[in-house]
Design an enzyme around this catalytic site. Structure first.
Site, mmCIF file in Angstrom:
data_model
loop_
_atom_site.group_PDB
_atom_site.id
_atom_site.type_symbol
_atom_site.label_atom_id
_atom_site.label_comp_id
_atom_site.label_asym_id
_atom_site.label_seq_id
_atom_site.Cartn_x
_atom_site.Cartn_y
_atom_site.Cartn_z
ATOM 1 N N ASP A 1 -0.666 -7.469 1.266
ATOM 2 C CA ASP A 1 -0.006 -6.156 1.383
ATOM 3 C C ASP A 1 1.514 -6.341 1.499
ATOM 4 O OD1 ASP A 1 0.387 -3.471 1.650
ATOM 5 O OD2 ASP A 1 -0.458 -3.308 3.667
ATOM 6 N N HIS B 1 0.814 -1.220 0.000
ATOM 7 C CA HIS B 1 0.000 0.000 0.000
ATOM 8 C C HIS B 1 0.848 1.271 0.000
ATOM 9 C CE1 HIS B 1 0.323 -0.078 4.551
ATOM 10 N NE2 HIS B 1 0.446 1.216 4.318
ATOM 11 N N SER C 1 4.515 3.018 7.109
ATOM 12 C CA SER C 1 4.194 1.612 6.869
ATOM 13 C C SER C 1 5.389 0.850 6.314
ATOM 14 C CB SER C 1 3.039 1.516 5.868
ATOM 15 O OG SER C 1 1.894 2.135 6.369
#
Length: 259
Positions: free
Chosen positions: A111, A65, A207
């Site tokens: 992901d 992502h 992230s």
């Protein structure tokens, strides 16, 4: 009516997830400079955007992502925990973006992403950079097992940007069935830790960092709940790396993306 309520619940949870990407370390501590030498700062136009970790001499792993469409604007900084100390020798270009082909959004899993660097990273006992091992088979982590997560995101809820010095936090593994009940949804190929019944966890801003258990990278920071990061809350969610080993192995062997 029941079907409509179920649809609205799924939509609401998906929105919460989409507004909660990232991995600021809340209530962690400064990482030891001689630890976690595999940590990578993934940068867009030389600005820290996501975390990552070195898994081979020419590949960094991060979250799918972290959307980067143009490798030319990307670079990866390796070899320092303090982003104020980065220099040209620490910066590596990105030659190829290998996002998992099944990834659509974090709510649906998958992901995971690999970035092929423009040149091989020099490794050795006297070098400030090291690889981190990956699992060799599917995992069976025990509930309450203590692992760690690290990142450069802000250290307080509601803050934006990033901190200069890498932060690290110990987090307990949370039972997958319990995690799904707390999230009230099916979670595919994930590991859950921290955030629940604790005043610490991950948050927005950075992230793609690794969840490390027994000195191996077993997960990738994927999402948490909403934007507040005011723990305790529902568990934090990570991509389970062990579920993607054939895909990873093929890319690292062939040095190119697998569709």
């Amino acid at each position: 009516m029941h079907a409509l309520q179920k649809c609205l619940l799924v939509t609401a949870v998906t929105c919460l997830i989409q507004n909660a990407l990232g991995s600021e370390i809340i209530n962690g501590k400064k990482a030891d400079e001689k630890s976690m030498q595999y940590m990578a700062s993934v940068q867009n136009n030389k600005k820290h955007t996501c975390g990552g970790f070195l898994v081979s001499k020419d590949f960094v792993m991060t979250a799918a992502h972290c959307r980067f469409e143009n490798p030319k604007s990307l670079s990866v900084v390796l070899g320092t925990h303090d982003l104020r100390k980065e220099n040209k020798k620490m910066r590596y270009g990105v030659k190829m973006i290998c996002r998992h082909p099944a990834f659509k959004e974090v709510a649906n899993g998958n992901d995971i992403m690999l970035l092929k660097l423009s040149k091989k990273v020099p490794l050795g006992n006297k070098k400030p950079i090291k690889l981190i091992p990956l699992p060799i088979q599917k995992l069976n982590l025990e509930e309450n097992e203590i692992c760690s997560v690290a990142g450069w995101g802000p250290t307080e809820p509601g803050k934006s940007g990033y901190v200069n010095e890498l932060q690290v936090l110990d987090v307990p593994i949370i039972n997958k069935d319990k995690c799904q009940k707390l999230w009230r949804r099916t979670l595919k190929n994930v590991i859950c830790t921290g955030g629940y019944k604790a005043k610490s966890g991950i948050c927005q801003g950075d992230s793609g960092g690794p969840l490390v258990c027994n000195e191996s990278a077993v997960g990738i920071v994927s999402f948490n709940n909403n934007n507040s990061c005011k723990y305790p809350d529902v568990p934090n969610v990570y991509t389970d790396i062990s579920q993607f080993l054939p895909w990873i192995t093929d890319i690292l062997k062939k040095k190119k993306c697998k569709g």
